[in-house]
Design an enzyme around this catalytic site. Structure first.
Site, PDB file in Angstrom:
ATOM      1  N   PRO A  33     -21.004   1.867  28.084  1.00  0.00           N
ATOM      2  CA  PRO A  33     -20.332   1.906  29.391  1.00  0.00           C
ATOM      3  C   PRO A  33     -21.254   1.431  30.517  1.00  0.00           C
ATOM      4  O   PRO A  33     -22.430   1.772  30.554  1.00  0.00           O
ATOM      5  CB  PRO A  33     -19.988   3.380  29.574  1.00  0.00           C
ATOM      6  CG  PRO A  33     -20.009   3.960  28.197  1.00  0.00           C
ATOM      7  CD  PRO A  33     -21.025   3.174  27.444  1.00  0.00           C
ATOM      8  N   GLU A  34     -20.698   0.614  31.418  1.00  0.00           N
ATOM      9  CA  GLU A  34     -21.446   0.095  32.558  1.00  0.00           C
ATOM     10  C   GLU A  34     -20.785   0.613  33.839  1.00  0.00           C
ATOM     11  O   GLU A  34     -19.946   1.510  33.774  1.00  0.00           O
ATOM     12  CB  GLU A  34     -21.465  -1.441  32.491  1.00  0.00           C
ATOM     13  CG  GLU A  34     -22.041  -1.956  31.167  1.00  0.00           C
ATOM     14  CD  GLU A  34     -22.003  -3.477  31.032  1.00  0.00           C
ATOM     15  OE1 GLU A  34     -21.993  -4.166  32.072  1.00  0.00           O
ATOM     16  OE2 GLU A  34     -21.971  -3.962  29.897  1.00  0.00           O
ATOM     17  N   ARG A  73     -30.561  -9.222  22.798  1.00  0.00           N
ATOM     18  CA  ARG A  73     -29.203  -8.904  23.233  1.00  0.00           C
ATOM     19  C   ARG A  73     -28.275 -10.072  22.942  1.00  0.00           C
ATOM     20  O   ARG A  73     -28.637 -11.232  23.136  1.00  0.00           O
ATOM     21  CB  ARG A  73     -29.170  -8.644  24.758  1.00  0.00           C
ATOM     22  CG  ARG A  73     -30.188  -7.661  25.267  1.00  0.00           C
ATOM     23  CD  ARG A  73     -29.917  -6.257  24.768  1.00  0.00           C
ATOM     24  NE  ARG A  73     -28.626  -5.742  25.185  1.00  0.00           N
ATOM     25  CZ  ARG A  73     -28.425  -5.032  26.296  1.00  0.00           C
ATOM     26  NH1 ARG A  73     -29.410  -4.774  27.105  1.00  0.00           N
ATOM     27  NH2 ARG A  73     -27.221  -4.570  26.591  1.00  0.00           N
TER      28      ARG A  73
END
Ligand SMILES: [Zn+2]
Length: 338
Positions: free
Chosen positions: A2-3, A272
């Protein structure tokens, strides 16, 4: 993970669902998830306190409690905050729970258990302290500006970028530079601003910095309005988000770019997954690039497996009513027969 938009949604849902409620008892079921204080002090200090409000700072949910305390929650990978009737049965992934005086319970559920809880004092300026001492050091004092606050202007952002020689993508992921962004919204903002993830931050032209500022702010506003992106395990206390359906590059490796039709690339950068359009987001030349294409490792375009909640059967252990409803909605959306 979650951001900003997802954590903002959790905070708003919780504020609406439990603002004004009183906590009778709180207990920690997995002590490794509690950063501070010790579980006994936590249980003693939280009992009987009214929830005054819930807000967000960076990727933290801050639950303001009566008497100058703040319960801080970081969801990390798979954390969820759910509000349920007190009679509902907890599943094995519940790491902490707060019984409310109105026969409800707030559960912190976390399958992978990387989430963090902390009960701290509220400092004079309203920010969380590192401990139960209100004159203590600020817990989130090293965090950068909040992109949705009025003080985050295009000119401030442009001057912050000056002198930053690193790669744009890594800089935007750095919480000390700007708060709340993670892999999803950095990839999306760079696509919207037509900037390559390896561009050198300091070498952005004025118009590019302004484009990026506009992309970040408008993207986050849109994502908050859509209740965030329900990817992997994220769901809000009051249901899923819908932003995942509007993402242009994230997890769209191999699919055509929505702007130019070129195949979206998925590569690995600094460990990433990174998604971008090689045509809309060209690598700048010379010193304006902080790296070369050789730094981008080819990566599978396949999505990860299904969200674990997608495999939940009706009434299965651990599924809340909200999750079952969300799983059904997803199944309908994707044309599944579940
Ligand atoms: Zn494109």
């Amino acid at each position: 993970m979650p951001e900003l938009p997802e954590v903002e949604t959790v905070a708003r849902d919780l504020a609406r669902l439990v603002g004004g409620a009183t906590i009778c008892t709180g207990r920690i079921l997995r002590t490794a998830n509690l950063s501070t204080p010790d579980p006994e002090t936590f249980t003693r200090a939280i009992a009987g306190r009214r929830i005054e409000g819930v807000r967000r700072r960076a990727k933290w949910v801050l639950v303001d409690l009566e008497g100058g305390l703040i319960l801080m929650v970081h969801l990390r990978m798979t954390g969820q905050l759910v509000v349920l009737p007190a009679t509902s049965t907890p599943d094995p992934y519940v790491r902490a729970e707060l019984q409310l005086s109105d026969q409800r319970v707030i559960r912190f559920r976390d399958v992978r258990a990387f989430g963090r809880l902390a009960l701290v004092a509220r400092r004079e300026d309203g920010s969380p302290s590192r401990s139960l001492d209100p004159s203590g050091e600020a817990a989130l004092g090293d965090h950068g500006p909040e992109p949705l606050e009025a003080t985050f202007t295009a000119s401030r952002f442009a001057s912050d970028l000056k002198g930053r020689r690193g790669r744009l993508k890594s800089l935007l992921l750095d919480q000390r530079f700007i708060a709340g962004l993670g892999n999803i919204y950095v990839d999306e903002a760079l696509w919207r601003a037509r900037l390559h993830p390896l561009a050198t931050a300091a070498a952005l032209r004025a118009a590019e910095a302004e484009r990026l500022h506009h992309a970040i702010v408008s993207l986050l506003r849109e994502a908050v309005a859509a209740r965030g992106s329900s990817i992997d395990d994220y769901t809000g206390p009051d249901g899923d988000g819908e932003m995942q359906e509007r993402l242009a590059v994230y997890q769209r490796g191999g699919a055509p770019c929505m702007r130019c039709g070129t195949t979206i690339r998925r590569v690995t950068l600094g460990g990433r997954g990174t998604h971008y359009c090689p045509r809309c987001q060209p690598l700048p030349r010379g010193r304006r690039a902080a790296g070369s294409v050789g730094d981008l490792k080819k990566s599978s375009t396949l999505r990860r497996g299904p969200r674990w909640s997608e495999s939940l059967e009706e009434g299965s252990l651990g599924a809340t009513a909200t999750e079952r409803a969300a799983a059904r909605r997803r199944a309908v959306r994707s044309g599944g027969a579940r």
